[in-house]
Scaffold this motif. Structure first.
Motif, PDB file in Angstrom:
ATOM      1  N   PRO A  33       2.361  13.317   0.890  1.00  0.00           N
ATOM      2  CA  PRO A  33       3.800  12.995   0.873  1.00  0.00           C
ATOM      3  C   PRO A  33       4.641  13.846   1.808  1.00  0.00           C
ATOM      4  CG  PRO A  33       3.190  14.247  -1.080  1.00  0.00           C
ATOM      5  CD  PRO A  33       1.915  13.912  -0.382  1.00  0.00           C
ATOM      6  N   ARG A  34       4.158  15.007   2.241  1.00  0.00           N
ATOM      7  CA  ARG A  34       4.979  15.891   3.062  1.00  0.00           C
ATOM      8  C   ARG A  34       4.825  15.642   4.551  1.00  0.00           C
ATOM      9  NH1 ARG A  34       4.040  20.757   3.432  1.00  0.00           N
ATOM     10  NH2 ARG A  34       6.186  21.483   3.637  1.00  0.00           N
ATOM     11  N   ARG A  35       3.927  14.715   4.946  1.00  0.00           N
ATOM     12  CA  ARG A  35       3.658  14.555   6.371  1.00  0.00           C
ATOM     13  C   ARG A  35       4.903  14.125   7.138  1.00  0.00           C
ATOM     14  NH1 ARG A  35      -1.373  11.072   7.860  1.00  0.00           N
ATOM     15  NH2 ARG A  35      -0.141   9.442   6.849  1.00  0.00           N
ATOM     16  N   ALA A  36       5.634  13.143   6.619  1.00  0.00           N
ATOM     17  CA  ALA A  36       6.823  12.669   7.328  1.00  0.00           C
ATOM     18  C   ALA A  36       7.882  13.766   7.405  1.00  0.00           C
ATOM     19  CB  ALA A  36       7.392  11.436   6.623  1.00  0.00           C
ATOM     20  N   PHE A  37       7.996  14.562   6.343  1.00  0.00           N
ATOM     21  CA  PHE A  37       8.968  15.652   6.330  1.00  0.00           C
ATOM     22  C   PHE A  37       8.591  16.733   7.332  1.00  0.00           C
ATOM     23  CE2 PHE A  37      10.127  19.848   4.590  1.00  0.00           C
ATOM     24  CZ  PHE A  37      11.505  19.726   4.600  1.00  0.00           C
ATOM     25  N   VAL A  38       7.301  17.089   7.367  1.00  0.00           N
ATOM     26  CA  VAL A  38       6.842  18.155   8.249  1.00  0.00           C
ATOM     27  C   VAL A  38       6.933  17.732   9.711  1.00  0.00           C
ATOM     28  CG1 VAL A  38       4.829  19.528   8.932  1.00  0.00           C
ATOM     29  CG2 VAL A  38       5.372  19.216   6.512  1.00  0.00           C
ATOM     30  N   THR A  39       6.538  16.477  10.007  1.00  0.00           N
ATOM     31  CA  THR A  39       6.542  16.014  11.395  1.00  0.00           C
ATOM     32  C   THR A  39       7.917  15.556  11.849  1.00  0.00           C
ATOM     33  OG1 THR A  39       5.927  13.762  10.716  1.00  0.00           O
ATOM     34  CG2 THR A  39       4.138  15.296  11.233  1.00  0.00           C
ATOM     35  N   GLY A  40       8.843  15.371  10.882  1.00  0.00           N
ATOM     36  CA  GLY A  40      10.199  14.969  11.238  1.00  0.00           C
ATOM     37  C   GLY A  40      10.318  13.517  11.631  1.00  0.00           C
TER      38      GLY A  40
ATOM     39  N   SER B  10       0.843  -1.195   0.000  1.00  0.00           N
ATOM     40  CA  SER B  10       0.000   0.000   0.000  1.00  0.00           C
ATOM     41  C   SER B  10       0.875   1.242   0.000  1.00  0.00           C
ATOM     42  CB  SER B  10      -0.904   0.016   1.232  1.00  0.00           C
ATOM     43  OG  SER B  10      -1.535   1.275   1.354  1.00  0.00           O
ATOM     44  N   LEU B  11       0.558   2.170  -0.900  1.00  0.00           N
ATOM     45  CA  LEU B  11       1.272   3.445  -0.956  1.00  0.00           C
ATOM     46  C   LEU B  11       0.316   4.590  -0.662  1.00  0.00           C
ATOM     47  CD1 LEU B  11       3.536   2.870  -4.094  1.00  0.00           C
ATOM     48  CD2 LEU B  11       4.164   2.678  -1.687  1.00  0.00           C
ATOM     49  N   ALA B  12      -0.581   4.362   0.282  1.00  0.00           N
ATOM     50  CA  ALA B  12      -1.562   5.391   0.622  1.00  0.00           C
ATOM     51  C   ALA B  12      -0.904   6.671   1.110  1.00  0.00           C
ATOM     52  CB  ALA B  12      -2.531   4.863   1.673  1.00  0.00           C
ATOM     53  N   SER B  13       0.290   6.551   1.681  1.00  0.00           N
ATOM     54  CA  SER B  13       0.963   7.736   2.221  1.00  0.00           C
ATOM     55  C   SER B  13       1.354   8.732   1.129  1.00  0.00           C
ATOM     56  CB  SER B  13       2.210   7.324   3.002  1.00  0.00           C
ATOM     57  OG  SER B  13       3.088   6.584   2.184  1.00  0.00           O
ATOM     58  N   VAL B  14       1.384   8.309  -0.145  1.00  0.00           N
ATOM     59  CA  VAL B  14       1.739   9.259  -1.202  1.00  0.00           C
ATOM     60  C   VAL B  14       0.664  10.334  -1.353  1.00  0.00           C
ATOM     61  CG1 VAL B  14       3.043   7.508  -2.451  1.00  0.00           C
ATOM     62  CG2 VAL B  14       0.665   7.926  -3.065  1.00  0.00           C
ATOM     63  N   GLN B  15      -0.531  10.093  -0.815  1.00  0.00           N
ATOM     64  CA  GLN B  15      -1.577  11.103  -0.879  1.00  0.00           C
ATOM     65  C   GLN B  15      -1.289  12.277   0.051  1.00  0.00           C
ATOM     66  OE1 GLN B  15      -5.493   9.209  -0.543  1.00  0.00           O
ATOM     67  NE2 GLN B  15      -4.630   7.344  -1.408  1.00  0.00           N
TER      68      GLN B  15
END
Length: 446
Positions: A427-434, A420-425
């Motif tokens: 994509p900036r969440r991991a970058f923003v939350t660190g 599942s690549l649902a996180s591509v919807q």
């Protein structure tokens, strides 16, 4: 040099431009295609994109790769003033502008029909484009991951409940393929069992697959029910607010994944923003030779084909019958449209569109299908193989055929990819939350 404007780059529009490139002489005319997407979606592959049997990119045929002599404009035609041979275009970026043309081919296609059911606009996913098919697949895979960590209860039941609304071809094929994927997934999740997964197919009429006769349609219903699905005939969706599904037959249940495949509606631009003639349904009035107009009078330099055009069905043998909106007709109409436009430039009379159906074939999941041609009905694995064989031949370009075949052969050896690549919807969440994406978005593969 004259300008041929092709409105829309779907089936009919893509094939019109593709064939025009091959048939036009140098400097005879230039072709302009306006479409908001940079690709043509090969919609018969969308059910297999849902199931992971076809890569999403392989169901999308690049316009720039195959229309190398055509001017491509990323945007939408929002108004057509054929009296002055001018179209108003809203590009993807920037203000509207006017484009002058000499000949227009209206192949804008249809849009998803929405019936104003409460909750659908907020929670449902359509199945007309590649992005939607990918989102459906990722939602199912992600829900399995989330449900596997929960104890039995309402929340887990909701995550593992899938609802398809609409029993036409796209709905039944997508339903069967996603059911096949879900069944396979239960073998990889020891925390879950097939009984935990619930699939509902809702159809307002008393039968599904109107393109086949009654008995084959009934066989499809029995086949789906044997696989654990529930088929609700003569039932309408009353509400789906917050995923709580209410049917007209009184049944209610919670569903986290709702897929809307009720059918098509007329393109708003064709219905409301053109001076070309339309019928009572809002569709473009088209003659059998694909010129816009009536039998008694054709409008000069205006042509139409595909799902937005009421093309007379000469094969029906009776007046007033239009061709059904499907891939068989759209592809062939696009090819004939290109031939007729070139012929008209060279002083030849256009030919009429006549196509006798090659039969109906549908996939119902891995190794399952149904085919009907008049009184001949083939079921199961042979029909599924016929479905794959037909569509790998029908998808445009040898490059796409080779890619699809390669995926099928790989899957036959190693199985379907279930990442599942649902996180591509987002994509900036991991970058923003660190940090890493939420646990619900983690991929699980085998």
């Amino acid at each position: 040099m004259r300008t041929i404007l092709v409105v829309g780059g779907g089936y009919a529009g893509f094939y019109t431009a593709w064939k025009l490139e091959k048939k036009l002489r140098r400097d005879e005319a230039r072709v302009v295609v306006v479409d908001p997407r940079p690709y043509m979606t090969y919609q018969p592959f969308l059910p297999e994109v849902l199931a992971g049997s076809v890569e999403a990119r392989h169901a999308a045929v690049s316009q720039r790769r195959h229309l190398r002599k055509t001017t491509l404009i990323s945007g939408s035609v929002v108004h057509v003033d054929h009296a002055h041979r001018t179209a108003t275009i809203q590009p993807a970026e920037g203000p509207e502008f006017a484009l002058a043309y000499d000949i227009i081919a209206v192949t804008a296609g249809a849009v998803t029909r929405q019936l104003g059911v409460p909750g659908i606009a907020e929670s449902a996913i359509g199945m007309k484009h590649v992005e939607e098919a990918v989102a459906i697949r990722d939602r199912l895979l992600t829900n399995f991951d989330r449900a596997s960590t929960l104890a039995p209860g309402p929340q887990r039941e909701k995550l593992l409940t899938v609802t398809f609304v609409g029993g036409g071809f796209s709905g039944v094929e997508g339903f069967g393929e996603l059911l096949s994927l879900a069944t396979a997934l239960t073998r990889l999740y020891p925390e879950l069992s097939p009984a935990d997964v619930r699939f509902h197919l809702v159809e307002a009429r008393g039968r599904i697959l109107p393109e086949v006769t009654d008995k084959p349609g009934q066989w499809v219903v029995r086949s789906l029910e044997k696989r654990g699905a529930q088929v609700h005939l003569n039932a309408q969706l009353v509400s789906a607010t917050d995923g709580h599904v209410v049917l007209s037959d009184g049944q209610e249940f919670d569903s986290d994944l709702i897929v809307w495949t009720v059918g098509n509606a007329v393109n708003p631009m064709v219905r409301n923003h053109t001076d070309l003639p339309i019928d009572a349904r809002g569709m473009l009035v088209v003659r059998a030779d694909l010129r816009v107009g009536t039998d008694s009078e054709a409008i000069p330099d205006a042509w139409g084909a595909g799902d937005d055009a009421a093309v007379p069905d000469l094969a029906a043998g009776r007046p007033g019958v239009a061709t059904v909106p499907n891939a068989q007709h759209a592809v062939r109409q696009g090819k004939l449209l290109a031939k007729n436009i070139v012929g008209s430039l060279r002083g030849r009379e256009p030919k009429q569109y006549l196509h006798h159906s090659l039969g109906t074939v549908a996939t119902l999941g891995l190794g399952r299908g149904i085919f009907q041609y008049k009184g001949i009905v083939i079921k199961g694995l042979p029909a599924w193989l016929m479905h794959r064989g037909y569509h790998v031949l029908a998808v445009p370009s040898w490059e796409r055929k080779a890619r699809v075949l390669a995926v099928w052969l790989t899957a036959a050896v190693f199985g379907r990819d279930i990442v599942s690549l649902a996180s591509v919807q987002d994509p900036r969440r991991a970058f923003v939350t660190g940090g890493e994406p939420a646990a619900a978005d983690h991929a699980r593969s085998a």
